[in-house]
Design a protein around this motif. Structure first.
Motif, mmCIF file in Angstrom:
data_model
loop_
_atom_site.group_PDB
_atom_site.id
_atom_site.type_symbol
_atom_site.label_atom_id
_atom_site.label_comp_id
_atom_site.label_asym_id
_atom_site.label_seq_id
_atom_site.Cartn_x
_atom_site.Cartn_y
_atom_site.Cartn_z
ATOM 1 N N TYR A 1 -5.059 5.160 9.698
ATOM 2 C CA TYR A 1 -4.809 5.504 8.300
ATOM 3 C C TYR A 1 -4.215 4.318 7.541
ATOM 4 O O TYR A 1 -3.468 3.511 8.086
ATOM 5 C CB TYR A 1 -3.855 6.695 8.207
ATOM 6 N N LYS A 2 -4.557 4.248 6.269
ATOM 7 C CA LYS A 2 -4.004 3.199 5.413
ATOM 8 C C LYS A 2 -2.574 3.500 5.003
ATOM 9 O O LYS A 2 -1.819 2.605 4.640
ATOM 10 C CB LYS A 2 -4.873 3.019 4.162
ATOM 11 N N SER A 3 -2.201 4.777 5.019
ATOM 12 C CA SER A 3 -0.827 5.160 4.708
ATOM 13 C C SER A 3 -0.551 6.516 5.329
ATOM 14 O O SER A 3 -1.456 7.325 5.518
ATOM 15 C CB SER A 3 -0.578 5.215 3.196
ATOM 16 N N ILE A 4 0.719 6.734 5.663
ATOM 17 C CA ILE A 4 1.183 8.032 6.155
ATOM 18 C C ILE A 4 2.544 8.305 5.538
ATOM 19 O O ILE A 4 3.442 7.449 5.580
ATOM 20 C CB ILE A 4 1.316 8.071 7.691
ATOM 21 N N VAL A 5 2.701 9.491 4.963
ATOM 22 C CA VAL A 5 4.003 9.949 4.479
ATOM 23 C C VAL A 5 4.297 11.266 5.181
ATOM 24 O O VAL A 5 3.526 12.218 5.077
ATOM 25 C CB VAL A 5 4.025 10.146 2.957
ATOM 26 N N LEU A 6 5.423 11.312 5.924
ATOM 27 C CA LEU A 6 5.803 12.538 6.619
ATOM 28 C C LEU A 6 6.469 13.501 5.652
ATOM 29 O O LEU A 6 7.385 13.117 4.912
ATOM 30 C CB LEU A 6 6.771 12.216 7.761
ATOM 31 N N ALA B 1 4.996 6.991 -2.707
ATOM 32 C CA ALA B 1 5.282 5.693 -2.105
ATOM 33 C C ALA B 1 5.003 5.739 -0.626
ATOM 34 O O ALA B 1 5.112 6.761 0.004
ATOM 35 C CB ALA B 1 6.742 5.340 -2.331
ATOM 36 N N PHE B 2 4.536 4.565 -0.081
ATOM 37 C CA PHE B 2 4.420 4.480 1.359
ATOM 38 C C PHE B 2 5.795 4.626 1.973
ATOM 39 O O PHE B 2 6.807 4.610 1.286
ATOM 40 C CB PHE B 2 3.857 3.109 1.740
ATOM 41 N N PHE B 3 5.813 4.767 3.282
ATOM 42 C CA PHE B 3 7.098 4.920 3.965
ATOM 43 C C PHE B 3 7.981 3.712 3.728
ATOM 44 O O PHE B 3 9.181 3.816 3.713
ATOM 45 C CB PHE B 3 6.864 5.112 5.457
ATOM 46 N N PHE B 4 7.337 2.546 3.527
ATOM 47 C CA PHE B 4 8.110 1.330 3.309
ATOM 48 C C PHE B 4 7.854 0.798 1.915
ATOM 49 O O PHE B 4 6.767 0.885 1.391
ATOM 50 C CB PHE B 4 7.719 0.237 4.323
ATOM 51 N N THR B 5 8.893 0.200 1.323
ATOM 52 C CA THR B 5 8.753 -0.421 0.010
ATOM 53 C C THR B 5 8.480 -1.890 0.205
ATOM 54 O O THR B 5 9.349 -2.649 0.614
ATOM 55 C CB THR B 5 10.041 -0.229 -0.798
ATOM 56 N N ASN C 1 -2.330 -3.808 13.002
ATOM 57 C CA ASN C 1 -3.534 -4.361 12.373
ATOM 58 C C ASN C 1 -3.811 -3.710 11.016
ATOM 59 O O ASN C 1 -4.947 -3.426 10.663
ATOM 60 C CB ASN C 1 -4.743 -4.188 13.293
ATOM 61 N N GLY C 2 -2.741 -3.443 10.288
ATOM 62 C CA GLY C 2 -2.881 -2.920 8.934
ATOM 63 C C GLY C 2 -3.134 -1.433 8.843
ATOM 64 O O GLY C 2 -3.298 -0.911 7.745
ATOM 65 N N ASP D 1 8.063 17.071 6.285
ATOM 66 C CA ASP D 1 8.383 18.077 7.297
ATOM 67 C C ASP D 1 7.391 17.953 8.465
ATOM 68 O O ASP D 1 7.316 16.915 9.093
ATOM 69 C CB ASP D 1 8.376 19.479 6.678
ATOM 70 N N SER D 2 6.617 18.988 8.724
ATOM 71 C CA SER D 2 5.675 18.956 9.840
ATOM 72 C C SER D 2 4.259 18.595 9.393
ATOM 73 O O SER D 2 3.295 18.805 10.130
ATOM 74 C CB SER D 2 5.654 20.313 10.542
ATOM 75 N N LEU D 3 4.138 18.044 8.187
ATOM 76 C CA LEU D 3 2.833 17.674 7.652
ATOM 77 C C LEU D 3 2.785 16.176 7.373
ATOM 78 O O LEU D 3 3.822 15.505 7.305
ATOM 79 C CB LEU D 3 2.542 18.458 6.373
ATOM 80 N N MET D 4 1.580 15.673 7.177
ATOM 81 C CA MET D 4 1.396 14.258 6.867
ATOM 82 C C MET D 4 0.463 14.106 5.673
ATOM 83 O O MET D 4 -0.665 14.622 5.693
ATOM 84 C CB MET D 4 0.804 13.512 8.063
ATOM 85 N N LEU D 5 0.962 13.443 4.641
ATOM 86 C CA LEU D 5 0.119 13.036 3.523
ATOM 87 C C LEU D 5 -0.437 11.668 3.888
ATOM 88 O O LEU D 5 0.320 10.703 4.052
ATOM 89 C CB LEU D 5 0.937 12.965 2.236
ATOM 90 N N VAL D 6 -1.749 11.570 4.058
ATOM 91 C CA VAL D 6 -2.353 10.348 4.573
ATOM 92 C C VAL D 6 -3.493 9.901 3.673
ATOM 93 O O VAL D 6 -3.997 10.653 2.836
ATOM 94 C CB VAL D 6 -2.875 10.548 6.012
ATOM 95 N N SER D 7 -3.886 8.656 3.868
ATOM 96 C CA SER D 7 -5.053 8.137 3.156
ATOM 97 C C SER D 7 -5.853 7.259 4.091
ATOM 98 O O SER D 7 -5.300 6.560 4.939
ATOM 99 C CB SER D 7 -4.632 7.344 1.915
ATOM 100 N N ASP D 8 -7.174 7.354 3.958
ATOM 101 C CA ASP D 8 -8.054 6.354 4.569
ATOM 102 C C ASP D 8 -8.882 5.771 3.428
ATOM 103 O O ASP D 8 -8.473 4.848 2.761
ATOM 104 C CB ASP D 8 -8.879 6.925 5.712
#
Length: 710
Positions: free
Chosen positions: A641-646, A9-13, A623-624, A648-655
């Motif tokens: 990035y289209k999404s970021i999930v923190l 899930a994104f950081f926000f629902t 701007n999205g 710990d010290s890493l980021m799961l991201v998507s473009d």
């Protein structure tokens, strides 16, 4: 049931509904989502129920959204959970064309996953408010979303361990070990249990006491000490005769080999070929093989599903294949058993890969409390962990085991079975729920009432709706006509049907609304905070206290008060985020910024979306696109990035695809994956395509644990 994959899930629902264009979708679905977009929940609910049989995924998703949003009178998180579970279970089975059609409604695997996470977060907040053993246990039994699930397990286990420590008896620790075998405290609890049990049963220090302890507790780690005490006392003279007698009288004692070695030393003396040969002839039963045999329990090893060449199996947490891919699909292990599929039939296997049932079922649900509900010949039954029938498959419906009961449906209606499959409450209800805190909600002649575990009616069939009794302290809401009231655990009306809405209880208080105003009442129905705040459906989104604070709505603005109605933040904002930490998200002119606890603007209003700060950084969007800022508002990661999930010290991201980076944006996992799922606190599963298996990345070691060969 196919192996269900929950995406991250994104950081926000955020619920997003797509534009409605011409597509081969049912009119009921279109009307339902159109009504939902307009907040016409009554019409949306009606249309979704009509569409549920044909379009269970989309209709189930829509119903979960309705039941999971507290801006409508249907808000009921148990129903929200039921319908999103239906949608998530059935979605992987849909044809590609149907999935494509559903995207027009804003429904895809990510939307379903976000709703699953949203519903689980509601249950998590309810459990947090209570912070009791029973509250956390209820959450753990039914909700698996991360990070809530692992955190709930840890909180439940910690509370239970402290309760056992307060009692400080072997019985208390044994109960803990039996109930929470995967707890972080399990080794300490087991150690204390075994020590106390040993001390309690051998306090007299007699040989007979040690022998009885060994016989009654063969798996105890103190058996070794007890056996040595028996050996020490029996062989005190140190002669050949006493060693031989000890072996004869105590053949299973682990010190038998010690006695044999002493006999060997006494008999052989000089280690010559002749003496050894003579000894071997005199003592042909002398044990030469090593006796050290220790198996680390498989239950402590985590298993993950893998796919190779179109078939599914499992690896362990070291990346080793433990169960070779041989099945058309698999489900995750639950209570050390997993359902697997072959030739459109279902069976269960254990962690050794052994079948505990034949491929006899059309469907099967995960084991809960030692039981699984299965489907055979389109009828429901119940099996135990040995694969034996508890209830033969003769029912139209069976619920999960709860507080000693299964609800079940036959031709006469709904009733209840006990843990042995015996009928204990007659089958004559039109509908029924699981028992919660000794009570169940049942329906007769279109109205709802309450029964206890004896099947006795403690509240007449007079309600249009009653919510389940989720705690043993708070009353439950009921509805008569368009108004809400409260009923307690003995069926007594605490608050008559006089409010246009009553929210969930949190920290002993619940929102209550009278048309245009609202306040807060306690569990006795007393008004604690006066009805002076402006009521609208928007206020229902943040109507529960958290850590002593609640957001309030007044004259189209949002503020924060505490349980004493003290204004913490004045109602001057268009919206306020979660009230936690030193910087609070706030909105003015449709832009988010951050205010400090003195209501001073700390970071200007310039973001489209924001989250709370964690480890001095927060995920925000412009701007999205998402990036990171620090507590001074400085950009730490650019908005790209289209999404970021923190994590710990890493980021799961998507473009354009998913990948994993560190805080310096060094790429740890390349951006080549179409999907990603945080499996647990150790593992991320990266995927390409539907039902194609995945690659498992170990977060602690920062490397792939396992990658598909094909």
């Amino acid at each position: 049931m196919k192996y269900a994959i929950r995406t991250v899930a994104f950081f926000f629902t955020i619920l997003v509904f797509g534009a409605f264009v011409s597509a081969p979708l049912s009119g009921k679905l279109k009307r339902g989502f159109a009504a939902l977009k307009e907040y016409n929940y009554f019409e949306a609910k009606k249309q979704f129920y009509k569409a549920l049989k044909r379009d269970s995924v989309a209709a189930g998703y829509g119903l979960s959204v309705i039941y999971g949003r507290d801006d409508n009178p249907f808000y009921q998180i148990d129903s929200a959970f039921k319908f999103i579970t239906l949608a998530a279970t059935k979605y992987p089975e849909l044809e590609a064309k149907t999935k494509a059609d559903y995207t027009e409604l804003g429904i895809d695997s990510m939307a379903i996953s976000r709703q699953v996470n949203h519903v689980d977060s509601l249950f998590y907040n309810a459990a947090s408010a209570k912070n009791t053993l029973s509250a956390w246990q209820y959450f753990v039994d039914f909700h698996k979303s991360q990070p809530y699930y692992d955190d709930a397990i840890e909180k439940r286990n910690e509370i239970a361990f402290h309760l056992a420590a307060d009692t400080n008896t072997s019985a208390a620790y044994r109960n803990y070990v039996d109930q929470y075998p995967d707890a972080d405290q399990i080794f300490e609890a087991g150690k204390r249990y075994n020590r106390l049990l040993y001390e309690e049963q051998t306090k007299e220090g007699r040989v007979l006491d040690f022998q009885r302890f060994i016989e009654e507790n063969p798996e105890s780690p103190y058996v070794s000490d007890a056996e040595y005490r028996v050996y020490e006392k029996a062989t005190a003279p140190g002669t050949l005769e006493v060693y031989r007698q000890f072996i004869a009288e105590n053949p299973t004692n682990e010190n038998v080999n010690r006695a044999w070695r002493n006999i060997y030393a006494l008999e052989v003396g000089e280690l010559s070929a002749r003496s050894i040969a003579a000894f071997s002839m005199r003592y042909p039963d002398y044990p030469f093989s090593d006796e050290l045999k220790t198996d680390f329990q498989l239950a402590t090893t985590r298993f993950y599903p893998i796919q190779e060449n179109g078939l599914w199996g499992f690896i362990d947490d070291k990346g080793e294949v433990r169960i070779e891919p041989a099945y058309e699909w698999v489900e995750p292990f639950s209570e050390s058993l997993a359902s697997v599929g072959k030739n459109e039939k279902v069976a269960f296997i254990n962690k050794a890969g052994q079948l505990i049932t034949k491929f006899d079922f059309e469907d099967a649900y995960a084991f809960r409390s030692g039981y699984s509900v299965v489907v055979k010949n389109d009828l429901y039954g119940v099996i135990n962990r040995l694969g034996k029938w508890i209830a033969e498959p003769v029912y139209q419906d069976v619920g999960e085991f709860s507080e000693g009961f299964f609800y079940a449906e036959n031709e006469a209606g709904y009733g209840y079975l006990d843990e042995n499959g015996n009928k204990v409450i007659d089958f004559y209800f039109e509908n029924a729920t699981d028992f919660k805190n000794g009570l169940a909600i049942v329906q007769k002649d279109g109205k709802y009432g309450i029964i206890n575990t004896h099947g006795e009616l403690i509240s007449d069939f007079e309600y249009d709706w009653i919510e389940p009794f989720r705690t043993d302290r708070n009353p439950s809401r009921f509805k008569k006509g368009d108004l809400f009231g409260l009923v307690d655990q003995v069926g007594a009306v605490v608050v008559d049907s006089e409010y246009t809405h009553i929210g969930d209880f949190s920290e002993g208080l619940a929102l209550a609304a009278n048309n245009k105003t609202y306040g807060f009442i306690n569990t006795k129905g007393d008004t604690i905070i006066d009805f002076k705040y402006t009521f609208s459906p928007a206020v229902l989104k943040f109507s529960t206290f958290q850590n002593g604070y609640v957001r309030i709505y007044q004259k189209d603005k949002v503020g924060v008060i505490d349980t004493a109605d003290t204004k913490i933040f004045p109602a001057i904002f268009e919206n306020i985020g979660e009230f936690s930490g030193k910087l609070i998200p706030v909105v003015k002119k449709d832009k988010w910024g951050y205010a400090d606890l003195n209501v001073n603007l700390a970071i200007p209003y310039k973001f489209d979306e924001v989250g709370n700060f964690h480890d001095s950084v927060a995920v925000v969007s412009k701007n999205g696109l998402f990036g990171l800022i620090d507590t001074l508002g400085r950009t730490k990661v650019d908005f790209k990035y289209k999404s970021i999930v923190l994590i710990d010290s890493l980021m799961l991201v998507s473009d354009t695809a998913y990948g994993l980076i560190d805080m310096n944006e060094n790429i740890l996992v390349p951006f080549i994956y179409s999907n990603a799922e945080v499996i647990d606190k150790y593992i991320i599963r990266f995927e390409n395509g539907e039902n194609q298996g995945g690659d498992y990345y170990d977060l602690s070691q920062r490397k792939f644990l396992w990658r598909r060969k094909s």
